[in-house]
Design an enzyme around this catalytic site. Structure first.
Site, PDB file in Angstrom:
ATOM      1  CG  PHE A   1     -40.603  -6.074  38.255  1.00 25.11           C
ATOM      2  CD1 PHE A   1     -41.308  -4.937  38.610  1.00 25.11           C
ATOM      3  CD2 PHE A   1     -39.222  -6.073  38.417  1.00 25.11           C
ATOM      4  CE1 PHE A   1     -40.654  -3.823  39.109  1.00 25.11           C
ATOM      5  CE2 PHE A   1     -38.561  -4.966  38.913  1.00 25.11           C
ATOM      6  CZ  PHE A   1     -39.268  -3.840  39.263  1.00 25.11           C
TER       7      PHE A   1
ATOM      8  CE  LYS B   1     -49.647  -7.541  39.717  1.00 26.42           C
ATOM      9  NZ  LYS B   1     -48.267  -8.002  39.776  1.00 26.42           N
TER      10      LYS B   1
ATOM     11  CB  SER C   1     -51.937  -2.808  40.887  1.00 24.73           C
ATOM     12  OG  SER C   1     -52.785  -1.953  40.190  1.00 24.73           O
TER      13      SER C   1
ATOM     14  CG  ASP D   1     -38.298 -11.334  31.154  1.00 26.34           C
ATOM     15  OD1 ASP D   1     -38.916 -11.886  30.239  1.00 26.34           O
ATOM     16  OD2 ASP D   1     -38.604 -10.230  31.626  1.00 26.34           O
TER      17      ASP D   1
ATOM     18  CE1 TYR E   1     -51.936  -6.854  36.737  1.00 26.19           C
ATOM     19  CE2 TYR E   1     -53.638  -5.249  37.302  1.00 26.19           C
ATOM     20  CZ  TYR E   1     -52.300  -5.611  37.224  1.00 26.19           C
ATOM     21  OH  TYR E   1     -51.339  -4.735  37.663  1.00 26.19           O
TER      22      TYR E   1
ATOM     23  CG  ASP F   1     -42.516 -20.629  32.171  1.00 21.55           C
ATOM     24  OD1 ASP F   1     -42.866 -19.885  33.108  1.00 21.55           O
ATOM     25  OD2 ASP F   1     -43.313 -21.319  31.492  1.00 21.55           O
TER      26      ASP F   1
ATOM     27  CG  PHE G   1     -51.090   5.435  41.835  1.00 14.61           C
ATOM     28  CD1 PHE G   1     -50.477   4.849  42.950  1.00 14.61           C
ATOM     29  CD2 PHE G   1     -52.388   5.866  41.966  1.00 14.61           C
ATOM     30  CE1 PHE G   1     -51.157   4.715  44.160  1.00 14.61           C
ATOM     31  CE2 PHE G   1     -53.073   5.746  43.177  1.00 14.61           C
ATOM     32  CZ  PHE G   1     -52.455   5.175  44.267  1.00 14.61           C
TER      33      PHE G   1
HETATM   34  N1  UFG Z   1     -57.824   5.191  27.966  1.00 12.47           N
HETATM   35  C1  UFG Z   1     -58.499   5.687  26.860  1.00 12.47           C
HETATM   36  N2  UFG Z   1     -58.249   5.125  25.658  1.00 12.47           N
HETATM   37  C2  UFG Z   1     -57.338   4.105  25.494  1.00 12.47           C
HETATM   38  C3  UFG Z   1     -56.656   3.603  26.622  1.00 12.47           C
HETATM   39  C4  UFG Z   1     -56.929   4.179  27.850  1.00 12.47           C
HETATM   40  O1  UFG Z   1     -59.307   6.605  26.972  1.00 12.47           O
HETATM   41  O2  UFG Z   1     -57.178   3.619  24.364  1.00 12.47           O
HETATM   42  C5  UFG Z   1     -58.084   5.795  29.268  1.00 12.47           C
HETATM   43  C6  UFG Z   1     -58.700   4.804  30.249  1.00 12.47           C
HETATM   44  O3  UFG Z   1     -60.087   4.772  30.107  1.00 12.47           O
HETATM   45  C7  UFG Z   1     -58.237   5.415  31.568  1.00 12.47           C
HETATM   46  C8  UFG Z   1     -56.883   6.030  31.249  1.00 12.47           C
HETATM   47  O4  UFG Z   1     -56.858   6.173  29.830  1.00 12.47           O
HETATM   48  O5  UFG Z   1     -59.097   6.422  31.936  1.00 12.47           O
HETATM   49  C9  UFG Z   1     -55.735   5.169  31.669  1.00 12.47           C
HETATM   50  O6  UFG Z   1     -55.923   3.873  31.140  1.00 12.47           O
HETATM   51  P1  UFG Z   1     -54.763   2.781  31.141  1.00 12.47           P
HETATM   52  O7  UFG Z   1     -55.323   1.565  30.481  1.00 12.47           O
HETATM   53  O8  UFG Z   1     -53.515   3.356  30.599  1.00 12.47           O
HETATM   54  O9  UFG Z   1     -54.507   2.534  32.682  1.00 12.47           O
HETATM   55  P2  UFG Z   1     -55.494   1.998  33.813  1.00 12.47           P
HETATM   56  O10 UFG Z   1     -55.560   3.083  34.828  1.00 12.47           O
HETATM   57  O11 UFG Z   1     -56.767   1.498  33.295  1.00 12.47           O
HETATM   58  O12 UFG Z   1     -54.716   0.706  34.299  1.00 12.47           O
HETATM   59  C10 UFG Z   1     -53.404   0.796  34.733  1.00 12.47           C
HETATM   60  C11 UFG Z   1     -52.669  -0.511  34.471  1.00 12.47           C
HETATM   61  C12 UFG Z   1     -53.212  -1.611  35.299  1.00 12.47           C
HETATM   62  C13 UFG Z   1     -53.292  -1.188  36.741  1.00 12.47           C
HETATM   63  C14 UFG Z   1     -54.054   0.091  36.854  1.00 12.47           C
HETATM   64  C15 UFG Z   1     -54.115   0.604  38.248  1.00 12.47           C
HETATM   65  O13 UFG Z   1     -52.782  -0.869  33.100  1.00 12.47           O
HETATM   66  O14 UFG Z   1     -52.337  -2.703  35.196  1.00 12.47           O
HETATM   67  O15 UFG Z   1     -53.416   1.087  36.077  1.00 12.47           O
HETATM   68  O16 UFG Z   1     -55.097   1.599  38.307  1.00 12.47           O
HETATM   69  F1  UFG Z   1     -53.907  -2.115  37.479  1.00 12.47           F
END
Ligand code: UFG
Length: 358
Positions: free
Chosen positions: A84, A158, A128, A35, A154, A62, A183
């Site tokens: 990872f 994956k 993912s 890392d 992104y 790297d 998830f």
């Molecule tokens: N959300 C908000 N406000 C914020 C941030 C998030 O309302 O400031 C909501 C998003 O709209 C979503 C939920 O919170 O409905 C979860 O959002 P995240 O960004 O925490 O997670 P995501 O489900 O969008 O994405 C995550 C990972 C990705 C991965 C994905 C798989 O960040 O790397 O799950 O579904 F690909």
């Protein structure tokens, strides 16, 4: 006798990586981290070492530097690789696709090529749930659910990562590959020594909530309240990062029992969906903090709801998530309040000596 328990953990100083390193050590494995800390800090390494009470083998290099990574393979006898290391901010990947393709694909190609050269045939790849097409009836997604067209660079990396490993496996039948589709990992180690360290403004919900409650950020915007869900906000399957880490240990153990030419995709989720509003309410009731938040427009690319069918993990890996959403949220809050502070280490050690709860 040669040590066959060394496991290469790329990105082992990252959020899921660091928790996995802890679980690997506590289950008798000897992880070796590569890392370069571009997305982590020394405090995480200190935290891991405090938890496991030993020094960790770390190479600060790297992973796109093939020659340097090869030197690491030369001096260790890895029995498995857990890969990872990758950039993971969906929004940034849209703005900077080359950065994402170059890093996420080159690191994978280097690690896979070297694993084969050095006869390391057990390989776990971080994938993912973003790859899935959400079923029209919004049912839980299983590994058989069809994949969607990736909605970001992104997500493409994956999908391509899985494809690359599948293609490599065709000409390298000794490989055994596990694609773990995560998830929404949240939370932190119960000790409060390691947790999520987003660089700059967080993208993900939980760190955004905890930083807002701490006053580091002014206000949380909930992206959309007009979704077709009970309360109008999006639903996700939030899973404790230590459960995800345990699944990697189960994954390595399972791979070791398998015959060559094994490939499996496995979902890592709880099987339960929670809406953004529910997470905010839970956070407020668990911590007693009042969160400053407002509704805003939808975020581009968000799926309305997605949660896992986690039966395959239970059947094959004999793994199931065992920590509650309450534990996940309270551990994230504990980490936010104490992260990196020397006092957290002292409190934890005192509690351990006394055999009391921390
Ligand atoms: N959300 C908000 N406000 C914020 C941030 C998030 O309302 O400031 C909501 C998003 O709209 C979503 C939920 O919170 O409905 C979860 O959002 P995240 O960004 O925490 O997670 P995501 O489900 O969008 O994405 C995550 C990972 C990705 C991965 C994905 C798989 O960040 O790397 O799950 O579904 F690909």
């Amino acid at each position: 006798m040669e040590n066959r328990k060394e496991i290469l953990v790329t990105g082992g100083a990252g959020f899921i990586g660091s928790h996995t390193v802890v679980e690997l050590i506590q289950n008798g494995f000897d992880p070796v981290i590569i890392d370069d800390f571009r997305n982590s800090e020394e405090v995480i390494l200190e935290g891991i070492e405090r938890i496991v009470k030993r020094k960790i083998k770390v190479y600060r290099i790297d992973l796109t530097d093939y020659n340097k990574v090869r030197e690491v393979f030369k001096v260790h006898q890895f029995c498995a690789v857990i890969h990872f290391a990758a950039y993971k901010a969906v929004g940034e990947s849209v703005d900077r696709p080359i950065k994402y393709y170059r890093n996420n694909l080159n690191t994978l190609l280097n690690v896979a090529e070297l694993a084969i050269e050095f006869n390391v045939f057990e390989f776990i790849f971080s994938s993912s749930c973003t790859l899935y097409e959400v079923p029209l009836d919004c049912a839980a997604v299983s590994e058989k659910t069809p994949l969607c067209e990736p909605t970001s660079p992104y997500a493409s990396t994956k999908k391509m990562g899985e494809r690359i490993l599948n293609d490599i496996a065709k000409t390298n039948p000794r490989l055994k590959i596990l694609f773990l589709r995560y998830f929404n990992p949240i939370g932190a180690h119960f000790s409060g020594f390691i947790g999520e360290l987003p660089q700059g403004r967080p993208n993900n919900l939980l760190p955004y909530i905890t930083q807002t409650a701490m006053g580091k950020l002014q206000e949380l915007t909930v992206f959309g309240n007009d979704y077709d869900t009970a309360d109008g906000t999006c639903i996700r399957d939030y899973i404790h990062v230590s459960d995800i880490a345990e699944a990697h240990v189960a994954g390595v153990q399972w791979l070791m029992e398998q015959l060559p030419n094994t490939k499996e995709v496995i979902n890592l989720g709880t099987g339960q969906g929670k809406s953004v509003s529910e997470i905010i309410s839970l956070f407020e009731s668990i911590t007693g903090e009042k969160l400053n938040w407002k509704f805003g427009p939808r975020r581009a690319g968000d799926k309305e709801q997605i949660f896992a069918n986690a039966q395959k993990a239970k059947k094959l890996l004999r793994w199931t998530s065992r920590r509650s959403i309450e534990e996940a949220i309270s551990s994230a809050w504990k980490w936010e309040m104490k992260k990196g502070s020397p006092s957290v280490f002292i409190c934890y050690e005192k509690a351990q000596q006394k055999g009391t709860c921390f």
